[in-house]
Design a protein around this motif. Structure first.
Motif, PDB file in Angstrom:
ATOM      1  N   ILE A 105       0.971  -1.132  -0.283  1.00  0.00           N
ATOM      2  CA  ILE A 105       0.147   0.110  -0.196  1.00  0.00           C
ATOM      3  C   ILE A 105       0.550   1.291   0.137  1.00  0.00           C
ATOM      4  N   PRO A 106       0.812   1.962  -1.089  1.00  0.00           N
ATOM      5  CA  PRO A 106       1.707   3.112  -0.854  1.00  0.00           C
ATOM      6  C   PRO A 106       1.075   4.266   0.787  1.00  0.00           C
ATOM      7  N   ILE A 107       2.508   4.855   1.063  1.00  0.00           N
ATOM      8  CA  ILE A 107       1.833   5.617   1.796  1.00  0.00           C
ATOM      9  C   ILE A 107       2.071   7.538   1.324  1.00  0.00           C
ATOM     10  N   VAL A 108       1.412   8.414   1.498  1.00  0.00           N
ATOM     11  CA  VAL A 108       1.278   9.164   0.777  1.00  0.00           C
ATOM     12  C   VAL A 108       1.584  10.700   1.446  1.00  0.00           C
ATOM     13  N   ASN A 109       1.726  11.238   2.026  1.00  0.00           N
ATOM     14  CA  ASN A 109       1.309  12.538   2.728  1.00  0.00           C
ATOM     15  C   ASN A 109       1.288  11.583   4.986  1.00  0.00           C
ATOM     16  N   GLY A 110       1.566  10.856   5.135  1.00  0.00           N
ATOM     17  CA  GLY A 110       2.013   9.937   5.738  1.00  0.00           C
ATOM     18  C   GLY A 110       0.506   9.807   5.679  1.00  0.00           C
ATOM     19  N   GLU A 111      -0.178   8.775   5.086  1.00  0.00           N
ATOM     20  CA  GLU A 111      -1.907   8.111   4.777  1.00  0.00           C
ATOM     21  C   GLU A 111      -1.369   6.951   4.454  1.00  0.00           C
ATOM     22  N   LEU A 112      -2.451   5.814   4.456  1.00  0.00           N
ATOM     23  CA  LEU A 112      -2.155   5.149   3.609  1.00  0.00           C
ATOM     24  C   LEU A 112      -3.383   5.471   2.651  1.00  0.00           C
ATOM     25  N   LEU A 113      -3.089   4.780   1.022  1.00  0.00           N
ATOM     26  CA  LEU A 113      -3.562   5.151  -0.260  1.00  0.00           C
ATOM     27  C   LEU A 113      -4.183   4.077  -0.587  1.00  0.00           C
ATOM     28  N   ILE A 114      -5.319   3.802   0.490  1.00  0.00           N
ATOM     29  CA  ILE A 114      -6.303   3.434   0.056  1.00  0.00           C
ATOM     30  C   ILE A 114      -8.010   3.954  -0.743  1.00  0.00           C
ATOM     31  N   GLY A 115      -8.612   3.366  -1.343  1.00  0.00           N
ATOM     32  CA  GLY A 115      -9.737   4.070  -0.995  1.00  0.00           C
ATOM     33  C   GLY A 115     -11.150   4.106  -0.244  1.00  0.00           C
ATOM     34  N   GLY A 116     -12.010   5.593  -0.540  1.00  0.00           N
ATOM     35  CA  GLY A 116     -12.759   5.087   0.381  1.00  0.00           C
ATOM     36  C   GLY A 116     -13.447   4.004   1.143  1.00  0.00           C
ATOM     37  N   TRP A 117     -13.846   3.089   0.378  1.00  0.00           N
ATOM     38  CA  TRP A 117     -14.281   1.889   0.626  1.00  0.00           C
ATOM     39  C   TRP A 117     -14.206   0.592   0.816  1.00  0.00           C
ATOM     40  N   GLN A 118     -12.332   0.875   0.642  1.00  0.00           N
ATOM     41  CA  GLN A 118     -11.120  -0.264   0.835  1.00  0.00           C
ATOM     42  C   GLN A 118     -10.620  -0.548   2.377  1.00  0.00           C
ATOM     43  N   SER A 119     -10.349  -1.542   3.221  1.00  0.00           N
ATOM     44  CA  SER A 119     -10.102  -1.321   4.725  1.00  0.00           C
ATOM     45  C   SER A 119      -9.562  -2.948   4.050  1.00  0.00           C
ATOM     46  N   VAL A 120      -8.333  -2.916   4.835  1.00  0.00           N
ATOM     47  CA  VAL A 120      -7.064  -4.010   4.874  1.00  0.00           C
ATOM     48  C   VAL A 120      -7.580  -5.120   5.954  1.00  0.00           C
ATOM     49  N   PHE A 121      -7.863  -6.530   5.653  1.00  0.00           N
ATOM     50  CA  PHE A 121      -8.315  -7.147   6.133  1.00  0.00           C
ATOM     51  C   PHE A 121      -7.261  -8.507   6.598  1.00  0.00           C
ATOM     52  N   PHE A 122      -7.373  -8.895   8.140  1.00  0.00           N
ATOM     53  CA  PHE A 122      -6.555  -9.865   8.298  1.00  0.00           C
ATOM     54  C   PHE A 122      -7.577 -11.589   8.046  1.00  0.00           C
ATOM     55  N   ILE A 123      -7.197 -12.123   7.280  1.00  0.00           N
ATOM     56  CA  ILE A 123      -8.494 -13.280   7.092  1.00  0.00           C
ATOM     57  C   ILE A 123      -7.858 -14.746   7.983  1.00  0.00           C
ATOM     58  N   GLU A 124      -8.590 -14.905   8.789  1.00  0.00           N
ATOM     59  CA  GLU A 124      -8.182 -16.110   9.590  1.00  0.00           C
ATOM     60  C   GLU A 124      -9.088 -17.602   8.619  1.00  0.00           C
TER      61      GLU A 124
END
Length: 142
Positions: A105-124
Motif C-alpha cells: 500500500i502506498p503511503i502519501v503524506n503519512g496516510e495509507l493510499l486506499i480508496g474510501g470504501w477500502q479496508s485492510v483485512f486479516f483473514i483467518e
C-alpha cells in the motif's frame, strides 16, 4: 530512505474470520514518521491471508459463504490424512490459494493510499487461533 518493521499480534475466535485491521495499521505506522513510501502487510501463516476489500457486514457474510461453498471443510483431502499438526485443515490451505499472503500500500503524506470504501483485512482460515501475526514493513522518506 527510512525503513521500519512492526508487528500486529492477533487472536482469532472463529474457524473463518475476517478482521478489519486498517485502524490498527494506521495507529502503528503513524508514529514512525514516514511521509511518503510503501507499506507491505504480510501474514506469516499459510492458513491466514491479507486482503483489501470493502468493510460492509453483508459483503463480509457473503465472503464467508463463498469460501465455505467453494472449498467445503468436509472434502476428501489427502492433507487431512497426513496433517503434521493434527489439524484437518486442508480446506484452509486451499482457500488460501484464492488470496494473498501480502499486500503493498502506498503511503502519501503519512496516510495509507486506499480508496474510501477500502479496508485492510486479516483473514483467518483455520481458527480459532490464540496467536497470529502480521508483519508491517514500511519503507520511505520523512
Amino acid at each position: 530512505m527510512l525503513t521500519a518493521i512492526e508487528y500486529l499480534e492477533l487472536a482469532t475466535t472463529q474457524p473463518i474470520e475476517i478482521i478489519d485491521v486498517t485502524a490498527l495499521i494506521r495507529e502503528r505506522i503513524k508514529p514512525l514518521g514516514i511521509d511518503n513510501g510503501l507499506l507491505t502487510v504480510m501474514s506469516a501463516h499459510t492458513t491466514a491471508c491479507v486482503n483489501i476489500n470493502e468493510c460492509e457486514p453483508h459483503l463480509q457474510r457473503d465472503m464467508l459463504t463463498f469460501l465455505k461453498r467453494f472449498v467445503p471443510r468436509d472434502g476428501d483431502y489427502a492433507h487431512n490424512v497426513v496433517a503434521t499438526d493434527g489439524r484437518d485443515n486442508a480446506h484452509s490451505h486451499l482457500m488460501a490459494l484464492l488470496m494473498t499472503a501480502s499486500v503493498s500500500i502506498p503511503i502519501v503524506n503519512g496516510e495509507l493510499l486506499i480508496g474510501g470504501w477500502q479496508s485492510v483485512f486479516f483473514i483467518e482460515l483455520d481458527g480459532p487461533r490464540p496467536q497470529r501475526r502480521l508483519t508491517l514493513h514500511l519503507m520511505g522518506a520523512a
